[in-house]
Scaffold this active site. Structure first.
Site, PDB file in Angstrom:
ATOM      1  N   ARG A   1     -11.171  -2.423  -2.148  1.00  0.00           N
ATOM      2  CA  ARG A   1     -10.077  -1.465  -2.336  1.00  0.00           C
ATOM      3  C   ARG A   1      -9.871  -1.248  -3.828  1.00  0.00           C
ATOM      4  NH1 ARG A   1      -6.753  -1.433   2.684  1.00  0.00           N
ATOM      5  NH2 ARG A   1      -8.319  -1.988   4.218  1.00  0.00           N
TER       6      ARG A   1
ATOM      7  N   GLU B   1      -7.539  -0.619  -5.641  1.00  0.00           N
ATOM      8  CA  GLU B   1      -6.092  -0.605  -5.903  1.00  0.00           C
ATOM      9  C   GLU B   1      -5.882  -0.389  -7.390  1.00  0.00           C
ATOM     10  OE1 GLU B   1      -3.943  -1.062  -3.460  1.00  0.00           O
ATOM     11  OE2 GLU B   1      -5.000  -2.194  -1.902  1.00  0.00           O
TER      12      GLU B   1
ATOM     13  N   ARG C   1      -0.300  -9.861  -4.823  1.00  0.00           N
ATOM     14  CA  ARG C   1      -0.802  -9.926  -3.443  1.00  0.00           C
ATOM     15  C   ARG C   1      -1.869  -8.888  -3.101  1.00  0.00           C
ATOM     16  NH1 ARG C   1       4.084  -7.729   0.139  1.00  0.00           N
ATOM     17  NH2 ARG C   1       4.578  -5.898  -1.091  1.00  0.00           N
ATOM     18  N   HIS C   2      -2.425  -8.272  -4.148  1.00  0.00           N
ATOM     19  CA  HIS C   2      -3.533  -7.341  -3.930  1.00  0.00           C
ATOM     20  C   HIS C   2      -4.781  -7.803  -4.659  1.00  0.00           C
ATOM     21  CE1 HIS C   2      -0.265  -4.552  -2.803  1.00  0.00           C
ATOM     22  NE2 HIS C   2      -1.177  -4.075  -1.991  1.00  0.00           N
TER      23      HIS C   2
ATOM     24  N   GLU D   1       3.122  -8.198   4.505  1.00  0.00           N
ATOM     25  CA  GLU D   1       2.308  -7.759   5.639  1.00  0.00           C
ATOM     26  C   GLU D   1       0.992  -8.527   5.665  1.00  0.00           C
ATOM     27  OE1 GLU D   1       1.185  -3.492   5.576  1.00  0.00           O
ATOM     28  OE2 GLU D   1      -0.772  -4.260   6.160  1.00  0.00           O
TER      29      GLU D   1
ATOM     30  N   SER E   1      -2.680  -5.082  10.060  1.00  0.00           N
ATOM     31  CA  SER E   1      -2.399  -3.764  10.649  1.00  0.00           C
ATOM     32  C   SER E   1      -3.306  -3.599  11.846  1.00  0.00           C
ATOM     33  CB  SER E   1      -2.766  -2.621   9.698  1.00  0.00           C
ATOM     34  OG  SER E   1      -1.934  -2.611   8.607  1.00  0.00           O
TER      35      SER E   1
ATOM     36  N   ARG F   1      -4.318 -13.278   2.281  1.00  0.00           N
ATOM     37  CA  ARG F   1      -2.855 -13.258   2.485  1.00  0.00           C
ATOM     38  C   ARG F   1      -2.437 -14.304   3.505  1.00  0.00           C
ATOM     39  NH1 ARG F   1      -0.456  -7.145   2.252  1.00  0.00           N
ATOM     40  NH2 ARG F   1      -1.276  -6.646   0.170  1.00  0.00           N
TER      41      ARG F   1
HETATM   42  P1  AMO Z   1      -5.043  -2.328   6.237  1.00  0.00           P
HETATM   43  O1  AMO Z   1      -5.479  -1.380   5.190  1.00  0.00           O
HETATM   44  O2  AMO Z   1      -3.567  -2.434   6.492  1.00  0.00           O
HETATM   45  O3  AMO Z   1      -5.684  -1.954   7.649  1.00  0.00           O
HETATM   46  O4  AMO Z   1      -5.601  -3.775   5.916  1.00  0.00           O
HETATM   47  C1  AMO Z   1      -5.422  -4.848   6.825  1.00  0.00           C
HETATM   48  C2  AMO Z   1      -4.936  -6.085   6.099  1.00  0.00           C
HETATM   49  O5  AMO Z   1      -5.845  -6.449   5.072  1.00  0.00           O
HETATM   50  C3  AMO Z   1      -5.162  -6.996   3.980  1.00  0.00           C
HETATM   51  N1  AMO Z   1      -5.422  -6.194   2.772  1.00  0.00           N
HETATM   52  C4  AMO Z   1      -5.492  -6.688   1.522  1.00  0.00           C
HETATM   53  N2  AMO Z   1      -5.379  -7.934   1.046  1.00  0.00           N
HETATM   54  C5  AMO Z   1      -5.483  -8.114  -0.277  1.00  0.00           C
HETATM   55  N3  AMO Z   1      -5.717  -7.123  -1.158  1.00  0.00           N
HETATM   56  C6  AMO Z   1      -5.844  -5.852  -0.738  1.00  0.00           C
HETATM   57  N4  AMO Z   1      -6.090  -4.884  -1.618  1.00  0.00           N
HETATM   58  C7  AMO Z   1      -5.733  -5.592   0.660  1.00  0.00           C
HETATM   59  N5  AMO Z   1      -5.798  -4.466   1.421  1.00  0.00           N
HETATM   60  C8  AMO Z   1      -5.605  -4.858   2.681  1.00  0.00           C
HETATM   61  C9  AMO Z   1      -3.675  -6.981   4.327  1.00  0.00           C
HETATM   62  C10 AMO Z   1      -3.613  -5.902   5.381  1.00  0.00           C
HETATM   63  O6  AMO Z   1      -2.520  -6.090   6.249  1.00  0.00           O
HETATM   64  N6  AMO Z   1      -8.607  -0.756   9.405  1.00  0.00           N
HETATM   65  C11 AMO Z   1      -7.275  -1.304   9.332  1.00  0.00           C
HETATM   66  C12 AMO Z   1      -7.086  -2.483  10.265  1.00  0.00           C
HETATM   67  C13 AMO Z   1      -7.145  -2.115  11.736  1.00  0.00           C
HETATM   68  O7  AMO Z   1      -6.410  -1.195  12.159  1.00  0.00           O
HETATM   69  O8  AMO Z   1      -7.895  -2.752  12.479  1.00  0.00           O
HETATM   70  C14 AMO Z   1      -6.993  -1.712   7.887  1.00  0.00           C
HETATM   71  O9  AMO Z   1      -7.883  -1.885   7.079  1.00  0.00           O
HETATM   72  O10 AMO Z   1      -3.340  -8.250   4.863  1.00  0.00           O
END
Ligand code: AMO
Length: 434
Positions: A211, A213, A219-220, A357, A360, A408
């Site tokens: 990602r 970001e 937390r990212h 969170e 998802s 997380r």
């Molecule tokens: P989403 O984008 O919410 O959903 O990601 C799911 C979970 O992944 C973790 N996460 C991260 N952890 C750390 N750094 C990040 N940059 C980061 N981005 C995401 C979080 C988040 O809740 N395809 C959907 C999932 C699905 O519907 O099956 C998805 O990617 O804990």
């Protein structure tokens, strides 16, 4: 190394060769102690200067801290030694001498800032409390795999170099793939869905997601570990049940198998697996509960995403793991199915720790026409996703699933302040090596 004994296995009466790092040397004059550390623990090596060969004493006591050595000798009981036994050496072999200037102190007597620790992870992980995090991380992944086995899932591995993104265009890392534009995958979303239509039906994957970001936050990460689940013939409620099972199993595995590690982190008394079912709040309930606290400057209205602050307010109210269900369709991705009786409301859910969170998920849109419409509504070109959508024309069962952020999960489980603590070599805006 032939005939090596781990320090914790060295028993009185044995003659052993132990090997590891010089943790500490304590010279008391006529007598001196070298503490040798290996992956299992530490052992005391005793040097009685008047009674031992000068060369042996010199080798043992002049070696730099953190050098790798091996010691052969007899093990005796010694109640005053840290582990109740000590070795009287017959020989000491310096295998790899350490520089006297260390970039950080593995004995932990001198604190180091996180960037210094991350730059020197090898030394950092010589500390019990840091090593413990990664032993626990390994146990979490083991327990999670076991939980997926209970659920009759097949483990899959899907490509990380892809032609299209799925989780929003701005967070993509573009790369060049033989002259063609490509991206690092943000999620195995589309591939795991394609597999529920295959003979496998129920799958999981544990792998990296990428990602881009924009901001550094505690937390990212720019490269994270996603624990993904997807099952044919599941609706969103069954997917939530599976999610609960997996998260609870991770906690139970750690509680059962990581007592020493929890102790190293000072968590042995407070660590507990979540009890009872995770409450399931609708998005509307969530808004009402947040607004009722009066803690936000502006009350939330239907269609708003939950800010970090809103998540905290609600987390404090609920005080345990919980789900938020029935999100507005407009703020959930195209692959999430709407409720049949109200297309404004989706089957999408999030699973939350009181502080953030973790997951998802949702039931997926499996009807070809609705799926293609969803792409168009989100401004995505269905043709770019033809490899995915066309499989929905050849018999795609209803299905549901979720993605759980591995780091997380570990961060919240252990109360770590920064997600980077749960990654060996984190990737963030400033950090591309090591
Ligand atoms: P989403 O984008 O919410 O959903 O990601 C799911 C979970 O992944 C973790 N996460 C991260 N952890 C750390 N750094 C990040 N940059 C980061 N981005 C995401 C979080 C988040 O809740 N395809 C959907 C999932 C699905 O519907 O099956 C998805 O990617 O804990």
């Amino acid at each position: 190394m032939e005939n090596r004994t781990y320090t914790t296995d060295a028993a009185p009466g044995d003659t052993v060769t132990v090997a590891g790092w010089v943790h500490e040397i304590r010279d008391l004059g006529g007598i001196a102690f070298l503490i040798l550390r290996d992956t299992t623990g530490k052992i005391q090596v005793k040097f009685e200067k008047d009674e031992m060969d000068d060369d042996l004493v010199e080798t043992g006591l002049n070696v730099q801290r953190e050098s790798v050595i091996s010691v052969t000798g007899d093990v005796e009981e010694e109640p005053r030694a840290p582990t109740g036994v000590e070795v009287t050496p017959e020989s000491v072999d310096v295998i790899s001498e350490a520089d006297p200037e260390l970039p950080l102190d593995p004995s932990g007597k001198v604190d180091a800032e996180l960037p210094t620790r991350l730059d020197n992870r090898t030394l950092d992980l010589r500390k019990d409390e840091v090593k413990a995090i990664f032993e626990i991380r390994a146990e979490v992944l083991r327990s999670v795999r076991e939980a997926f086995r209970d659920l009759n899932c097949t483990e899959i591995n899907t490509p990380k170099i892809v032609a299209t993104g799925t989780e929003g265009g701005t967070e993509l890392f573009p790369i060049t793939y033989f002259g063609q534009e490509a991206f690092m995958n943000q999620s195995p979303q589309l591939f795991k869905q394609l597999m529920v239509g295959s003979g496998l039906e129920r799958v999981f994957e544990i792998g990296p997601i990428f990602r881009a970001e924009e901001h550094n936050t505690p937390r990212h990460l720019n490269e994270a570990t996603s624990i993904d689940f997807e099952s044919a013939f599941y609706d969103h409620t069954e997917a939530m049940d599976a999610c609960e099972h997996v998260v609870r199993s991770a906690y139970e595995g750690v509680a059962e198998n990581c007592q020493d590690e929890l102790e190293a982190l000072g968590l042995e008394d407070e660590f507990a697996a979540p009890e009872g079912d995770f409450p399931r709040l609708t998005y509307e309930d969530a808004l009402n509960r947040i607004n009722a606290t009066g803690e936000l400057d502006e009350p939330l209205v239907w269609g708003d995403d939950l800010s970090t602050e809103a998540e905290h307010v609600l987390g404090q109210e609920v005080g345990e793991h919980y789900f938020i269900t029935d999100w507005p369709s407009e703020i959930k991705p195209f692959y999430i199915k709407d409720h049949d009786d109200d297309e404004e409301v989706s089957t999408g859910f999030d699973m939350m720790h009181p502080s953030m969170e973790l997951v998802s998920g949702g039931q997926r849109e499996h009807r070809f026409d609705h799926l293609v419409e969803g792409f168009e509504q989100q401004g995505l070109d269905p043709e770019a996703f033809e490899y995915y959508t066309k499989m929905f024309k050849y018999g795609m069962p209803p299905h549901a699933g979720w993605g759980l952020g591995g780091e997380r999960l570990i961060m919240t489980m252990l109360g770590l302040e920064n997600i980077r603590e749960a990654v060996l070599f984190p990737r963030d805006r400033q950090r591309l090596s090591p």
